[in-house]
Scaffold this motif. Structure first.
Motif, short mmCIF file in Angstrom:
data_model
loop_
_atom_site.label_atom_id
_atom_site.label_comp_id
_atom_site.label_asym_id
_atom_site.label_seq_id
_atom_site.Cartn_x
_atom_site.Cartn_y
_atom_site.Cartn_z
N ALA A 60 -87.47 -40.50 -4.02
CA ALA A 60 -87.86 -40.68 -5.42
C ALA A 60 -87.34 -39.50 -6.23
O ALA A 60 -87.42 -38.35 -5.78
N ASN A 61 -86.78 -39.80 -7.40
CA ASN A 61 -86.29 -38.76 -8.30
C ASN A 61 -86.90 -38.96 -9.68
O ASN A 61 -86.92 -40.08 -10.19
N ALA A 62 -87.39 -37.88 -10.25
CA ALA A 62 -87.84 -37.90 -11.64
C ALA A 62 -86.84 -37.08 -12.45
O ALA A 62 -86.49 -35.96 -12.06
N PHE A 63 -86.34 -37.65 -13.54
CA PHE A 63 -85.36 -36.99 -14.39
C PHE A 63 -86.01 -36.66 -15.73
O PHE A 63 -86.51 -37.55 -16.41
N ILE A 64 -86.01 -35.39 -16.08
CA ILE A 64 -86.58 -34.97 -17.36
C ILE A 64 -85.47 -34.24 -18.11
O ILE A 64 -85.07 -33.13 -17.75
N GLN A 65 -84.92 -34.90 -19.13
CA GLN A 65 -83.77 -34.36 -19.85
C GLN A 65 -84.14 -33.09 -20.60
O GLN A 65 -85.28 -32.92 -21.05
N ALA A 66 -83.15 -32.22 -20.77
CA ALA A 66 -83.37 -30.93 -21.42
C ALA A 66 -83.97 -31.10 -22.82
O ALA A 66 -84.80 -30.30 -23.25
N GLU A 67 -83.58 -32.20 -23.52
CA GLU A 67 -84.04 -32.40 -24.91
C GLU A 67 -85.55 -32.64 -24.99
O GLU A 67 -86.16 -32.48 -26.05
N ILE A 68 -86.16 -33.05 -23.88
CA ILE A 68 -87.60 -33.34 -23.90
C ILE A 68 -88.41 -32.04 -23.97
O ILE A 68 -89.50 -32.01 -24.53
N PHE A 69 -87.83 -30.97 -23.43
CA PHE A 69 -88.51 -29.67 -23.48
C PHE A 69 -88.33 -29.04 -24.87
O PHE A 69 -87.28 -29.19 -25.49
N GLN A 70 -89.37 -28.35 -25.33
CA GLN A 70 -89.24 -27.63 -26.60
C GLN A 70 -88.28 -26.44 -26.44
O GLN A 70 -87.63 -26.03 -27.38
N GLU A 71 -88.23 -25.92 -25.22
CA GLU A 71 -87.27 -24.85 -24.89
C GLU A 71 -86.78 -25.11 -23.48
O GLU A 71 -87.58 -25.42 -22.59
N PHE A 72 -85.48 -25.01 -23.28
CA PHE A 72 -84.93 -25.18 -21.94
C PHE A 72 -83.75 -24.23 -21.80
O PHE A 72 -82.68 -24.45 -22.36
N THR A 73 -83.99 -23.12 -21.11
CA THR A 73 -82.96 -22.08 -20.96
C THR A 73 -82.63 -21.92 -19.49
O THR A 73 -83.52 -21.70 -18.66
N ILE A 74 -81.36 -22.03 -19.17
CA ILE A 74 -80.93 -21.89 -17.78
C ILE A 74 -79.72 -20.98 -17.75
O ILE A 74 -78.82 -21.11 -18.58
N LYS A 75 -79.71 -20.03 -16.81
CA LYS A 75 -78.65 -19.02 -16.81
C LYS A 75 -77.58 -19.28 -15.75
O LYS A 75 -76.63 -18.54 -15.63
N GLU A 76 -77.78 -20.33 -14.95
CA GLU A 76 -76.80 -20.67 -13.91
C GLU A 76 -76.49 -22.16 -14.03
O GLU A 76 -77.24 -22.92 -14.65
N ASP A 77 -75.38 -22.58 -13.42
CA ASP A 77 -75.02 -24.00 -13.48
C ASP A 77 -76.04 -24.86 -12.76
O ASP A 77 -76.29 -26.01 -13.12
N LEU A 78 -76.60 -24.30 -11.68
CA LEU A 78 -77.61 -25.04 -10.91
C LEU A 78 -78.66 -24.06 -10.42
O LEU A 78 -78.34 -23.03 -9.81
N VAL A 79 -79.91 -24.37 -10.68
CA VAL A 79 -81.03 -23.58 -10.15
C VAL A 79 -81.86 -24.53 -9.29
O VAL A 79 -82.32 -25.57 -9.77
N GLY A 80 -82.04 -24.18 -8.02
CA GLY A 80 -82.77 -25.07 -7.13
C GLY A 80 -83.82 -24.33 -6.31
O GLY A 80 -83.62 -23.18 -5.91
N PHE A 81 -84.94 -24.99 -6.09
CA PHE A 81 -85.98 -24.43 -5.23
C PHE A 81 -86.88 -25.58 -4.77
O PHE A 81 -86.88 -26.67 -5.35
N GLN A 82 -87.62 -25.30 -3.72
CA GLN A 82 -88.59 -26.28 -3.22
C GLN A 82 -89.99 -25.73 -3.47
O GLN A 82 -90.22 -24.53 -3.34
#
Length: 277
Positions: A60-82
């Motif tokens: 199962a995958n849930a997709f939450i687009q960046a536009e849904i967040f009031q702020e969405f800042t990411i400093k790398e192309d991909l940030v992953g964690f469990q």
């Protein structure tokens, strides 16, 4: 909102910062995929993808687009964690689950990088609660190799038409059989339980059918125990796309509208139990 006044120096430490005015918009969509304890978070500049799996048979995958967040800042192309999804949902529900009218909880989710916890700042009525949840290195999600070029049959239905049949499915049946065909019965759900066989048929010209694109007759069975978690996503959704590929793998895509009217997607992949000739 007090959360937005955190010092910029703090923000510079984080590789990911995501803020929502309503924490429930995140917790609701995560509940739709919460059938195992652990979830893999993958953030890109496009938004957040959260993945939960069960024994390489269900994803199962849930997709939450960046536009849904009031702020969405990411400093790398991909940030992953469990992270432990049960713990995360507990934090969101206990500290951000107020259902009182006019009361909403703001969420700021921050992550410094490998080895650091996921930090949640939850603010309600001027009171800020900080939760830190341990993270692990993410496992590689199973690639179900489900691509649109191999899709043989696809229907899009209004979710309402599936909610009643799914709530009435005979859970003594070990499998749910799905038949998709260019001719009758077009789209059929079947169960084989202790009280006998049951079929739910959907004509291709039904008001509930938004798209009907079937190129060949396919009948596949899927373990009921694997499909059961997807009913959480169905309950939240307003439309569902049902697709099968040439191998009989099933994709269920749910269009979910949050409290603010924004659209998110939840997708379930399920491998067939057995093929019916």
């Amino acid at each position: 909102m007090p959360l937005s006044t955190q010092s910029q120096a703090d923000d510079e430490q984080y590789v990911l910062v995501a803020s929502l005015d309503h924490a429930r918009n995140l917790s609701n969509i995560l509940k739709a995929i919460a059938f195992k304890d652990h979830a893999i978070f993958s953030a890109t500049p496009n938004g957040l993808k959260v993945t939960v799996e069960d024994s390489k048979c269900l994803q199962a995958n849930a997709f939450i687009q960046a536009e849904i967040f009031q702020e969405f800042t990411i400093k790398e192309d991909l940030v992953g964690f469990q992270v432990n999804l049960t713990v995360l949902l507990d934090c969101l529900n206990i500290f951000g689950g107020s259902t009182a009218p006019g009361v909403s909880t703001a969420l700021r989710m921050c992550y410094k990088g490998y080895g650091y916890p996921l930090t949640l700042f939850l603010e309600e009525g001027g009171v800020v609660t900080v939760c830190k949840i341990n993270t692990q290195e993410p496992e590689e999600p199973v690639d179900f190799e489900f691509c649109s070029t191999n899709v043989t049959n696809k229907v899009i239905l209004q979710s309402e038409s599936l909610k009643e049949p799914f709530s009435e499915l005979d859970m003594t049946s070990e499998v749910l059989q799905i038949t998709m065909s260019p001719s009758q019965p077009y789209f059929r759900l079947s169960t084989f339980g202790n009280s006998g066989n049951a079929h739910y048929d959907y004509p291709k010209d039904s008001d509930m059918m938004e798209l009907f694109r079937c190129t060949k007759t396919q009948t596949n069975r899927y373990k009921m125990s694997l499909l059961k978690p997807s009913t959480k996503a169905l309950a939240l959704s307003c439309k569902v796309s049902v697709r099968t590929d040439s191998r009989g793998f099933l994709s269920l895509q749910y269009l979910v509208r949050n409290d603010d009217g924004q659209i998110c997607f939840v997708e379930y992949y399920c491998c067939p139990d057995e093929e019916v000739e």
